[in-house]
Design a protein around this motif. Structure first.
Motif, PDB file in Angstrom:
ATOM      1  N   GLY A 214       0.819  -1.211   0.000  1.00 17.01           N
ATOM      2  CA  GLY A 214       0.000   0.000   0.000  1.00 17.01           C
ATOM      3  C   GLY A 214       0.847   1.253   0.000  1.00 17.01           C
ATOM      4  N   ALA A 217       2.317   1.885  -3.438  1.00 17.79           N
ATOM      5  CA  ALA A 217       1.376   2.503  -4.374  1.00 17.79           C
ATOM      6  C   ALA A 217       1.341   4.011  -4.172  1.00 17.79           C
ATOM      7  N   GLU A 287      -5.879   4.936  -3.057  1.00 18.93           N
ATOM      8  CA  GLU A 287      -6.961   4.270  -3.785  1.00 18.93           C
ATOM      9  C   GLU A 287      -6.447   3.346  -4.883  1.00 18.93           C
ATOM     10  N   ALA A 288      -5.181   3.433  -5.196  1.00 19.99           N
ATOM     11  CA  ALA A 288      -4.626   2.640  -6.291  1.00 19.99           C
ATOM     12  C   ALA A 288      -4.379   1.196  -5.853  1.00 19.99           C
ATOM     13  N   GLU A 289      -4.167   0.356  -6.843  1.00 22.05           N
ATOM     14  CA  GLU A 289      -3.852  -1.047  -6.570  1.00 22.05           C
ATOM     15  C   GLU A 289      -2.498  -1.133  -5.864  1.00 22.05           C
ATOM     16  N   PRO A 290      -2.415  -1.872  -4.753  1.00 19.99           N
ATOM     17  CA  PRO A 290      -1.122  -2.017  -4.060  1.00 19.99           C
ATOM     18  C   PRO A 290      -0.055  -2.596  -4.992  1.00 19.99           C
TER      19      PRO A 290
END
Length: 388
Positions: A214, A217, A287-290
């Protein structure tokens, strides 16, 4: 009506196609900018009378369309002669929106002609053509106008003898049977670029592999934001946000200005100008993909490897001396370590340059023979010799 400089550009392009070659150099400024600024392009072409025409193209003072020359640079039928070409090629590709093909780099060629690797242009001219340049304006501000006569003379000198130098080196290489080697070594220069892709920059961030997926990202989102911001203001990315500060922001992921103020390395000016956009970049990263951590296992090594590297390096240096080649052209210590590691593991590594092409023919096979015991080193008359 075409502008006068446009006419000159077209004439240069026509002359280059007629003779099959073009010499080029650039003056640029990189300090304090996002990417280097092209300030001057010096072009040399052969003339029908046997002379050389030199033109200084000024993208700052004169508006001109570089398309005719850009098309010549991308034409594999025209030889493009440069010295220490890497930065020039990358700059021209980006600035003139072109490819650069069929490069002949006189600095690269010198290493195959029995001269030093990384030899400077001035020294190479003195050694090969017995020409000495004045070179009195090397540290001037090339982006300031008007250019002085001293600057213009300095710039013109950079290509005045370039085509003649290329011919002299090529003649030497033909006699040595190494012209193809030099051309092969110049070919990767066609692929150089100075773009800053976040995916390429991301693994180089300090301690980024210690962040969880996380946090990584968020770090990537901040990196994209920093590159876009630096490009907009035309400033070095480090002046927008330092690497260490970027990673710390990704680690803590602050959600307010008050939390931002707790991050070491963020100045009041940065908080005032860019605080909101920083928080937005962090939010996008949340909010992005890890991004998972990809752990690359280091190659297996052995306590005997350092001694084997020294032996292999001695062999390579011996071959380089015998062939009057710059040692740096043949192998680095990291190349030799990779050869030893892959040999020990019993696998092929297609990415080792010392085992490919002309290097493989000249020395790569000898290194493998040394490791396999089919070759050995001995000292004879104070010099190293290779026995089989």
């Amino acid at each position: 009506m075409p502008r006068p400089t446009d006419t000159i550009v077209q004439e240069l392009a026509d002359a280059a196609r007629a003779s099959g070659r073009l010499g080029i150099d650039t003056e640029f400024v990189g300090e304090g900018r996002y990417r280097p600024l092209l300030c001057l392009a010096q072009v040399a072409v052969d003339t029908p009378s046997g002379g050389v025409r030199i033109e200084l193209l000024d993208p700052i003072e004169d508006e001109f369309d570089p398309t005719p020359l850009a098309e010549v640079l991308a034409d594999p039928e025209v030889e493009i002669v440069l010295h220490a070409a890497r930065q020039d090629v990358a700059l021209l590709k980006r600035t003139w929106s072109t490819d650069v093909r069929n490069v002949f780099d006189t600095q690269v060629a010198a290493g195959f002609a029995g001269l030093r690797a990384q030899m400077g242009y001035d020294a190479l001219l003195r050694e090969v053509l017995r020409v000495k340049l004045q070179k009195s304006a090397s540290f001037t501000r090339w982006e300031q106008r008007p250019l002085s006569e001293e600057q213009r003379r300095y710039a013109a000198e950079d290509v005045q003898h370039l085509l003649q130098l290329a011919v002299a080196l090529q003649n030497r290489l033909v006699d040595l049977g190494r012209l193809d080697w030099a051309i092969e070594e110049c070919r990767p220069l066609e692929d150089v670029r100075d773009s800053r892709e976040p995916t390429d920059l991301f693994p180089r961030l300090p301690r980024v592999d210690r962040l969880d997926p996380g946090q990584r990202a968020v770090a990537f989102s901040l990196l994209v934001w920093r590159e876009e911001t630096a490009a907009q203001v035309d400033r070095p990315p480090s002046t927008v946000l330092q690497d260490q500060t970027l990673v710390e922001l990704a680690k803590r992921r602050p959600t307010s200005r008050d939390r931002l103020k707790q991050i070491r390395g963020l100045s009041e000016a940065t908080l005032h100008r860019r605080g909101d956009s920083l928080l937005e970049a962090i939010a996008r990263g949340r909010e992005a993909e890890p991004i998972p951590v990809t752990i690359e296992r280091p190659p297996r090594t052995d306590p005997a490897d350092p001694a084997l590297v020294v032996l292999a390096e001695t062999l390579v240096r011996t071959r380089a001396e015998e062939e009057h080649l710059a040692y740096e052209l043949l192998a680095s210590r990291s190349d030799l370590q990779r050869i030893i590691t892959s040999w020990r593991d019993g696998r092929e590594d297609d990415g080792i340059r010392t085992l490919q092409g002309w290097r493989g023919q000249l020395v790569g096979g000898d290194v493998l023979d040394l490791l396999e015991g089919r070759a050995s080193l001995r000292v004879a008359d104070g010099r190293v010799a290779v026995d089989r």
